[in-house]
Scaffold this active site. Structure first.
Site, PDB file in Angstrom:
ATOM      1  N   SER A 156      49.602  36.544  37.347  1.00  0.00           N
ATOM      2  CA  SER A 156      49.943  37.861  36.807  1.00  0.00           C
ATOM      3  C   SER A 156      51.311  37.813  36.118  1.00  0.00           C
ATOM      4  CB  SER A 156      49.902  38.890  37.942  1.00  0.00           C
ATOM      5  OG  SER A 156      49.973  40.191  37.445  1.00  0.00           O
ATOM      6  N   ASP A 323      38.448  40.789  37.167  1.00  0.00           N
ATOM      7  CA  ASP A 323      39.830  41.220  36.914  1.00  0.00           C
ATOM      8  C   ASP A 323      39.835  42.030  35.621  1.00  0.00           C
ATOM      9  OD1 ASP A 323      42.495  41.562  36.386  1.00  0.00           O
ATOM     10  OD2 ASP A 323      43.021  39.436  36.460  1.00  0.00           O
ATOM     11  N   HIS A 356      41.810  41.915  40.150  1.00  0.00           N
ATOM     12  CA  HIS A 356      43.045  41.235  39.763  1.00  0.00           C
ATOM     13  C   HIS A 356      43.705  40.523  40.945  1.00  0.00           C
ATOM     14  CE1 HIS A 356      46.562  40.349  37.385  1.00  0.00           C
ATOM     15  NE2 HIS A 356      47.357  41.031  38.184  1.00  0.00           N
TER      16      HIS A 356
END
Length: 393
Positions: A156, A323, A356
């Site tokens: 991320s 995600d 995610h």
């Protein structure tokens, strides 16, 4: 009862580095000095060639693995993948994880005292960019006498730091591992972040960010911001599987007028309340802005291929099927840009229902891909060591 230390790095302690030389930030402001909180696991070898840097995501910290004390119920945030015989094997690698500047977990940030005023920075803490984090991590690298990272790893927002490292300091790492990340946020992602910031700033206890002076915290706003963020970290399937339409209290039975509460509502409120007690609102605002501002290719004529032409590392890019915050399409963009820039890259698409957050959770296929890649990194280190010995002889 299973020994929680059996496959862990065990007890760990945080360390701090105070850097007395000024850090010129991308905003033009300067931090005259600053402190970095960090943790290390494993042993640095004699030639300091086995060091791995972990870049953390939005609200994580330097506590990536192990436990602080024997009764600690929760290990570090990436304990699934850091430890003896795990993907990042601490029998082979020396692992470093740094708390980003601007956070509230030990590194200098909005809750720190501004030496010019004697009060907490609060909303006056200067705006940061991902490259500012990279610059501060460089200082720790030099402090630890590491000349080149065996690998830099992040998911991320951590993946954005990895990409910035690769383009700004291409000679200082061998491998870059990027999970569930993107070269820039989509408008939808920026919108989610702005909605969360508005939730915080609308709290009457926010006081334009000077809540410490008023001895308050914008707990309701911060909790709501976390609830919004949490929704984007999970997939529809994962939430349905975990909660469905199950009730925590009340009943749909005819004639019943008691208050109804779905389990998912209770869960989100719990997560929000818990976060509001552990994270700082100004840090959350600042770090979501860092996320918004990141654009790998901005200084390269908006051409990511030009950006990645600077890199010399080898890459592993991983995406997760559900995600939707940083969708697989964003990882494919990274991969395609690396291929066009003639870089060596492995791309893996992991089928997962975890959304995610999948890169944080145990996943057998992700673990296999991650472990296999890190094994290849360790194998190359061993080959390099043998060749070095031959050269010295």
């Amino acid at each position: 009862m299973r020994d929680k230390f059996a496959d862990s790095v065990g007890l760990v302690s945080e360390q701090f580095l105070t850097v007395d030389q000024p850090l010129l930030l991308s905003s033009g402001h300067t931090l005259a000095n600053y402190t970095l909180a960090y943790e290390c696991y494993g042993q640095l070898n004699d030639d300091a060639s086995n060091a791995v840097l972990i870049c953390h995501a939005l609200s994580s910290s330097h506590h990536a693995a192990g436990f602080y004390h024997a009764d600690d119920k929760s290990p570090g945030w990436w304990d699934n993948y850091i430890g003896p015989n795990k993907a990042i094997d601490t029998n082979q690698f020396f692992v470093v994880c740094v708390n980003n500047l601007g956070s509230c977990y030990g590194s200098t940030g909005p809750t720190s005292i501004n030496p010019e005023t004697g009060q907490a920075y609060g909303p006056e803490f200067p705006m940061l960019r991902v490259r500012d984090w990279v610059e501060s991590q460089m200082q720790l690298m030099q402090h630890l006498k590491i000349s080149k990272w065996a690998a830099i790893v992040g998911g991320s927002l951590g993946g954005m730091q990895v990409m910035r490292w690769a383009t700004e300091y291409p000679d200082l790492m061998h491998h870059c591992l990027i999970f569930a990340s993107a070269m820039q946020l989509t408008a939808q992602n920026i919108a989610f972040n702005e909605t969360a910031r508005q939730a915080i700033s609308s709290d009457p206890d926010f006081h334009q960010g000077h809540y410490q002076r008023h001895a308050t915290i914008p707990a309701k706003g911060l909790a709501l911001a976390r609830m919004i963020g949490h929704l984007t970290y999970l997939s529809d399937d994962a939430m349905d599987l975990k909660f469905g339409r199950n009730l925590r209290s009340g009943s749909f039975q005819l004639g019943q007028d008691s208050e109804l509460e779905f389990q998912v509502e209770s869960y989100l409120r719990y997560q929000g309340d818990k976060f509001s007690k552990s994270f700082d609102a100004n840090s959350y605002i600042l770090m979501t802005r860092v996320l918004d501002f990141f654009d790998l290719a901005r200084e390269y004529d908006n051409d990511p291929v030009k950006a990645f032409e600077q890199a010399k590392a080898k890459f592993l890019v991983v995406s997760f099927s559900t995600d939707w915050r940083f969708s697989p399409a964003r990882s494919i963009e990274i991969t395609n840009a690396l291929i066009a820039a003639n870089k060596q890259v492995v791309y893996a698409a992991i089928d997962s229902d975890a959304g995610h957050d999948a890169f944080l959770l145990k996943d057998a296929r992700f673990n296999q891909v991650f472990s296999n890649y890190m094994h290849s990194v360790a194998d190359q280190l061993a080959i390099d060591a043998v060749q070095q010995e031959g050269t010295c002889a």
